[in-house]
Design an enzyme around this catalytic site. Structure first.
Site, PDB file in Angstrom:
ATOM      1  N   GLU A 230       0.880  -1.173   0.000  1.00 48.06           N
ATOM      2  CA  GLU A 230       0.000   0.000   0.000  1.00 48.06           C
ATOM      3  C   GLU A 230       0.915   1.219   0.000  1.00 48.06           C
ATOM      4  O   GLU A 230       1.421   1.626   1.049  1.00 48.06           O
ATOM      5  CB  GLU A 230      -0.896  -0.017   1.254  1.00 48.06           C
ATOM      6  CG  GLU A 230      -1.834  -1.218   1.333  1.00 48.06           C
ATOM      7  CD  GLU A 230      -2.977  -1.150   0.326  1.00 48.06           C
ATOM      8  OE1 GLU A 230      -3.263  -0.062  -0.192  1.00 48.06           O
ATOM      9  OE2 GLU A 230      -3.580  -2.200   0.048  1.00 48.06           O
ATOM     10  N   CYS A 264      -2.192   9.555   2.265  1.00 45.30           N
ATOM     11  CA  CYS A 264      -1.713   8.928   1.025  1.00 45.30           C
ATOM     12  C   CYS A 264      -2.606   9.268  -0.160  1.00 45.30           C
ATOM     13  O   CYS A 264      -2.147   9.328  -1.292  1.00 45.30           O
ATOM     14  CB  CYS A 264      -1.623   7.418   1.198  1.00 45.30           C
ATOM     15  SG  CYS A 264      -3.178   6.673   1.703  1.00 45.30           S
TER      16      CYS A 264
END
Ligand code: NAD
Length: 485
Positions: A230, A264
């Site tokens: 991720e 993110c």
């Protein structure tokens, strides 16, 4: 602030080298328990998940205090939304669906194998390694843990050294609810991270930067440990010509300033029709001022986690200014940020690919605005760069939206908003290309951490003798029937 957090960070009792040396023993204990106790049934998994849920709910204030102390100031509201609510909501969704996910799936049997039976079983892999970053230090440790435990795995976690109070709290809370042969937390810096990523886990979930993700995958390759990565990247917001700038500005600046851009999936930069730049700048500033009438003194405007990261962002701004960009500050109350762990938000006009702000993931309250002439040019810009973790398309015209969805590839998309696709429990989450590989969240998280085991049950009476030598005329006839002459 609670007493537990007001205290200074406790010096670690072990050095990183000592922690790194102990890791194989910790993994062996988890693995041995998995073999000895066997895969947990549904009731056990639900108990595990409820313990995580309870731990998050009963300690939410301590969690908010710890994260805020680590950041220098993290909005309590942001912590309640993005760490507590998102995680608890996900746990509840998993608990509701677990029974159905765990069921063996009947699969079709071709008539040539009739009357055999086919089934796919979802089996725990064993022990999952989880490496977490600092930006949402609880949620990004807990959500992978929820996936791992829902799939019946035990887990070993390595949270970030940049949020030491939160990492210690995570270790304390998990060890109060789980035995060390169910979940183990190890704390430490890159040395521990490196040793951790070399362990022969049954699966590893790494959340962090693309640069470190490459090291992790390299280390995992030696043991053929499958990885869910991720990662980060530059997530664009594309405003189509038909969409009201006012509304787009509100949703973009809201996403950008949440956690001071240290998300993110924060919108990294905006692509806007060239005639609308001035209107967008004015709207972004107006909405920011409404959401944050003050910034430096506003507890809801979070700090930059570490002076190193603040310096990194300031360097991007200097580089952009030096190369000809115009920096537009957002500072409604005209406050000084001198000596503050917070960063004054800045819009960047005239940014080019030669500037570092357009090369690296920004991860802070800095928003470049790039004008485009035609919509296709905006999509080309996205496609000329590494595949982003998120894409935000703003348009009320369905054909425009479908074109953007078809012609770009990204980890995920929110249409006419920013960031909210992350909070959809029934959807997978994960990057593509440089922004990551694999998925978690949703049913996909359960599946990623289970062995999907196909099992063929032969029937008492069957025709497979035909497939064994000596091959005879019956087989030839059957093949002619199936394949033609
Ligand atoms: P980072 O990559 O610096 O660190 C992440 C973790 O890796 C930390 O626990 C760190 O100690 C550990 N680590 C460092 N070096 C290591 C090594 N050589 N081997 C193994 N582990 C090592 O990332 P960060 O600064 O903590 O987080 C910010 C980054 O994470 C941003 O790029 C952001 O986009 C990304 N991120 C992605 C997601 C997502 O869901 N895709 C979520 C949050 C953050």
């Amino acid at each position: 602030m609670s007493q537990a957090v007001a205290a200074e960070v406790q010096p670690p009792t072990k050095t990183d080298t000592q922690v790194a040396e102990e890791l194989p023993k910790l993994l062996a204990r988890l693995r041995e328990a998995h073999r000895r106790k066997g895969p947990p049934d549904e009731a056990e998994r639900l108990r595990w998940l409820s313990r995580i849920e309870r731990l998050m709910l009963t300690n939410k204030e301590r969690i908010a205090d710890a994260i805020s102390a680590d950041f220098g100031n993290r909005s309590r509201h942001e912590t309640m939304i993005a760490e507590i609510f998102v995680t608890v909501s996900y746990i509840r969704y998993v608990k509701e669906n677990l029974r159905h996910w765990m069921e063996a799936e009947r699969r079709h049997v071709a008539f040539t194998f009739f009357p055999a039976r086919n089934e796919v079983l979802y089996q725990p892999l064993g022990v999952v390694g989880i490496i977490a970053p600092w930006n949402y230090p609880m949620q990004l440790a807990m959500a992978p843990l929820v996936c791992a435990m829902s799939a019946g795995n035990r887990a070993m976690l390595k949270p970030s050294e940049l949020t030491p109070r939160t990492s210690d709290l995570l270790a304390e809370l998990l060890s109060s609810q789980f035995s060390d042969d169910e979940v183990t937390v190890v704390t430490g810096g890159p040395e521990v991270g490196q040793a951790f990523s070399k362990l022969p886990f049954d699966h590893m979930i790494f959340t962090g930067s693309t640069a470190v993700g490459k090291h992790v995958m390299r280390a995992a390759a030696d043991n053929l440990v499958p990885c869910t990565l991720e990662l980060g990247g530059k997530s664009p917001a594309v405003i189509a010509p038909d969409f009201p700038i006012e509304t787009a500005a509100e949703r973009i600046i809201g996403g950008k300033l949440f956690n001071s851009g240290q998300t993110c999936i924060a919108p990294d930069y905006v692509l806007v029709p060239e005639g609308q730049v001035d209107e967008l700048v004015a709207s972004l500033k107006a909405h920011a001022a409404r959401m944050y009438p003050t910034l430096a003194s506003n507890p809801d405007y979070s700090s930059i986690v570490h002076p190193r990261h603040k310096a990194r962002l300031e360097k991007h701004l200097e580089d952009a200014a030096q190369k000809g960009a115009k920096l537009v500050p957002i500072n409604p109350a005209g406050e000084s940020f001198e000596g503050s762990p917070k960063l004054e938000p800045r819009l960047v006009l005239g940014a080019t690919d030669e500037m570092t702000v357009m090369q690296d993931e920004i991860f802070g309250p800095v928003l470049p605005i790039l004008p485009y002439k035609e919509f296709g040019e905006a999509l080309d810009y996205v496609n000329d760069h590494p595949r982003p973790l998120a894409l935000y398309i703003f348009s009320h015209d369905d054909r425009t939206v479908q074109r953007a969805l078809r012609d770009t590839i990204s980890g995920g998309v929110s249409v006419n908003d920013t960031m909210v696709h992350f909070a959809q429990d029934d959807m997978p989450f994960g990057g593509v290309g440089a922004s990551g590989m694999g998925h978690y969240h949703g049913r996909e998280g359960f599946e990623a951490l289970s062995k999907k085991k196909p099992v063929f049950y032969q029937a008492r009476v069957n025709g497979t003798a035909l497939l064994r030598p000596p091959f005879g005329k019956t087989l030839d006839t059957a093949m002619r029937f199936l394949l033609g002459k």
